[in-house]
Design an enzyme around this catalytic site. Structure first.
Site, PDB file in Angstrom:
ATOM      1  N   LYS A   1      35.822  37.671  36.554  1.00  0.00           N
ATOM      2  CA  LYS A   1      37.117  36.991  36.562  1.00  0.00           C
ATOM      3  C   LYS A   1      37.942  37.270  35.307  1.00  0.00           C
ATOM      4  CE  LYS A   1      36.699  34.742  40.510  1.00  0.00           C
ATOM      5  NZ  LYS A   1      37.556  35.134  41.659  1.00  0.00           N
TER       6      LYS A   1
ATOM      7  N   GLU B   1      43.824  27.899  39.517  1.00  0.00           N
ATOM      8  CA  GLU B   1      42.933  27.121  40.374  1.00  0.00           C
ATOM      9  C   GLU B   1      41.522  27.646  40.126  1.00  0.00           C
ATOM     10  OE1 GLU B   1      44.312  29.870  41.392  1.00  0.00           O
ATOM     11  OE2 GLU B   1      42.513  30.894  42.071  1.00  0.00           O
TER      12      GLU B   1
ATOM     13  N   SER C   1      28.506  40.287  40.234  1.00  0.00           N
ATOM     14  CA  SER C   1      29.817  39.841  39.754  1.00  0.00           C
ATOM     15  C   SER C   1      29.759  38.771  38.668  1.00  0.00           C
ATOM     16  CB  SER C   1      30.645  39.337  40.926  1.00  0.00           C
ATOM     17  OG  SER C   1      29.932  38.346  41.646  1.00  0.00           O
TER      18      SER C   1
END
Lengths: 266, 409
Positions: free
Chosen positions: B103, B125, B391
């Protein structure tokens, strides 16, 4: 051929009034009370009535309409139910009806089918807050071929050129969002909004109705010197949410809408 | 960052998407209140302008390397490979980035862009909290105010990340509406953005939302695939046979797949089957959804017959979303990427297995991609090369996985 919405604005204008457009959530608090509320609004001075089709993810709406939508959905209210009620009442309600729906329920209903169902239910127009003008070509064609007006919104962030373009896509009236925000938020009554209304009116021949955050008769009265129509939603829906019974809901919605209708006459 | 430039029109439909109106075939587009339309135009222009400027790219690349710790390793997991059938399995270690998940790649890019556009405030969010942490981190680094919306259910199951966000100076606002998870956090963030659009940038954490977000987030994340492509060629002298990534809304998968779209590589996206597709408690929009519009774009969505959005379910909060990026929808329809799904149970097994066999605790989200390896075991012969996008890391999931295992005893 002029639509019922256009006629409603003309009638108001002839009697030197700003048109009053109350909003209520379809099927809320239940089917029966919703029908009584429609009737009450029609007899307490509404020129046009806006009916919301509840959606699970109403991202242009504030807490009040979110809450009413959720409660209606919890009772399994569907677009079909709401249009069914409107169809049954179409000969008893004088004011033209405008339906507000988010795009996904319309997509799943089917575009042609929805336009046809609106027409059969006697609905005059539709407001789709998340259908941008750029994505609207197919819908506008469907709506047009079933004599349903599509009312687009312009916002304080919309440029003049864009307002002109959006007005050219819109029929019935143009919906001016009073502020950057969601429905039911606190509205600052300032000169900026007056100037905004005047500026939008100078860019289109359509009637311009203002909505979002208008909750009191005095706000409505003040804006009536500038706008062709005033939309009041959350304040009315809140009366229904707060009411202890169906009778009380009808009574307090009638009281507020009558007060606003009177305020718009002066 | 070689793919930060828009691609030429001559390439395949899927590599040239989106078109100028932000459509990936029938998917994508812009379905938002008018108030946001000018902001999206402004953002699109600013994005193209920023990435065409050398100074912006240099600054981003420097942050990605020196601050976020790129490039991340491509690690050959030999014990895992042996246990599964002797294929060569490589893990792209996004879990080793600063903040512990992919991210950060997107958050740094978008926060820099927000600063470049002169926005004083960013909002985000978050589901699992990884994007919220990444956004809060980037905001702290650049000295920008940050507000994160998070469903109250997610706040409960990801307490560690909530503490991290607060420690980083962000305000975390619990979202109590709807399913109280990621979907509702996005609604709340959009409502904030509608209200504060003039001074606020909304950092969407995945390849969803109105144009330009799906394209922009993909571009910022495609550093994953670009590095992987170079690394696998260096290590093995050829392209992999398979690449597997988990798909919630789909940003790590999109970033991994994008640089391989024109290559003869089988790409597999793994969604969350939750308690099983047949139970209805899942988050598999591509495997079991229907085309619709959610959060500003057309995509496959979990919904009922009347177009009401259905709550998604996954043990992995980061996959718990009832829609999926529009580009994945296009890739599915063209059969360029194969999409499948694994259950909570299978993901938890893969989670514990990787910890024991390789000493790596993966995020529950990434564990879905790992779990899929068990399903493709017959294809895993000695001469096959498989890359899995790891990830994120799994520290945040330890409480939750322990409780899950306890409940199954």
């Amino acid at each position: 051929m002029s639509s019922r919405i256009t006629t409603a604005f003309e009638t108001a204008k002839q009697s030197k009034r700003c048109a009053f457009i109350p909003f209520i959530t379809g099927g809320f608090p239940d089917a029966e009370c919703f029908a009584s509320l429609l009737k009450a609004l029609d007899t307490s001075g509404a020129d046009i009535i806006e009916v919301g089709i509840p959606f699970s993810d109403p991202l242009a709406d504030g807490p009040v309409i979110q809450h009413s939508s959720k409660l209606a959905l919890d009772m399994q209210i569907t677009p079909q139910n709401i249009l069914g009620i409107l169809k049954k009442m179409k000969n008893t309600i004088k004011a033209p009806i405008v339906v507000m729906s988010y795009w996904n329920p319309i997509m799943q209903f089917g575009l042609k089918e929805f336009a046809m169902a609106l027409n059969e239910a006697g609905v005059s127009g539709v407001i789709i807050p998340d259908l941008s003008p750029e994505e609207s070509a197919t819908w506008r064609e469907c709506a047009k071929s079933h004599s349903v007006d599509t009312i687009f919104m312009v916002a304080p962030t919309t440029s003049h050129d864009r307002i002109k373009k959006i007005a050219s896509y819109s029929s019935g009236f143009l919906y001016l969002v009073s502020m950057t925000g969601v429905t039911g938020a606190n509205l600052n009554m300032d000169k900026k909004l007056e100037a905004q209304i005047q500026s939008v009116k100078s860019l289109t021949n359509l009637p311009v109705a203002v909505g979002f955050g208008i909750s009191t008769p005095s706000q409505a009265h003040h804006l009536s010197s500038y706008a062709d129509g005033i939309i009041v939603g959350s304040a009315l829906v809140k009366k229904t949410i707060d009411a202890a019974s169906a009778e009380e809901a009808v009574e307090s919605v009638t009281r507020l809408s009558s007060q606003i209708a009177v305020a718009l006459k002066n | 960052m070689s793919r930060l430039q828009p691609l030429s029109k001559e390439q395949n439909l899927w590599t040239s998407a989106p078109d100028s109106s932000g459509h990936f075939g029938r998917f994508g587009g812009r379905f938002v209140p008018e108030t946001l339309m000018p902001a999206l135009e402004e953002l699109t222009e600013a994005y193209y302008q920023a990435i065409s400027e050398e100074s912006f790219r240099t600054r981003l690349n420097l942050l990605l390397s020196d601050y976020a710790g790129r490039e991340t390793p491509l690690y050959e997991a030999k014990r895992l490979s042996e246990s599964l059938g002797n294929a060569r399995i490589f893990l792209k270690r996004e879990d080793l980035t600063h903040t512990g998940a992919h991210k950060i790649n997107n958050s740094l890019g978008q926060a820099l862009l927000a600063q470049w556009m002169g926005k004083r405030r960013i909002i985000a969010e978050t589901g699992a909290g990884q994007h919220g942490v990444a956004a809060a981190t980037a905001a702290a680094l650049l000295g920008i105010e940050c507000v994160v919306y998070m469903g109250s259910v997610d706040i409960e199951r990801q307490r560690l990340n909530v503490l991290r966000m607060k420690m980083l100076g962000a305000e975390v606002i619990p979202v109590e509406s709807g399913s109280k998870s990621l979907k509702d956090a996005v609604n709340a963030a959009i409502r904030d953005w509608v209200t504060n659009v003039t001074d606020t940038h909304y950092i969407i954490g995945s390849v969803i939302g109105p144009h330009p977000y799906p394209m922009m987030v993909r571009d910022f994340q495609s550093v994953i695939g670009t590095e992987t492509r170079r690394q696998i060629l260096e290590k093995t002298g050829r392209l992999p046979d398979f690449i597997v990534a988990c798909v919630g809304a789909g940003s790590n998968a999109m970033g991994m797949f994008y640089p391989f779209l024109d290559d003869p590589v089988e790409l597999i996206g793994v969604e969350a089957a939750g308690m099983g597709i047949e139970t209805g408690k899942h988050a598999a929009s591509l495997c079991a959804g229907k085309a619709g519009v959610l959060h500003g774009a057309e995509m496959y969505v979990l919904q009922d017959d009347f177009g009401q959005i259905i709550e998604a379910h996954s043990l992995a909060a980061g996959l718990d979303y009832p829609g999926v990026g529009p580009e994945h929808c296009l890739l599915r329809d063209f059969n360029r990427v194969k999409y499948d799904c694994v259950t909570d149970q299978q993901a938890v097994e893969a989670f514990t297995n990787l910890a024991i066999i390789e000493g790596i605790i993966p995020a529950l989200e990434s564990s879905h991609a790992l779990a899929y390896l068990h399903r493709m075991i017959s294809k895993l012969t000695e001469n096959k090369i498989v890359v899995v996008c790891l990830s994120g890391r799994g520290d945040k999931d330890l409480d939750h996985v322990s409780a899950y295992l306890e409940s199954k005893k």
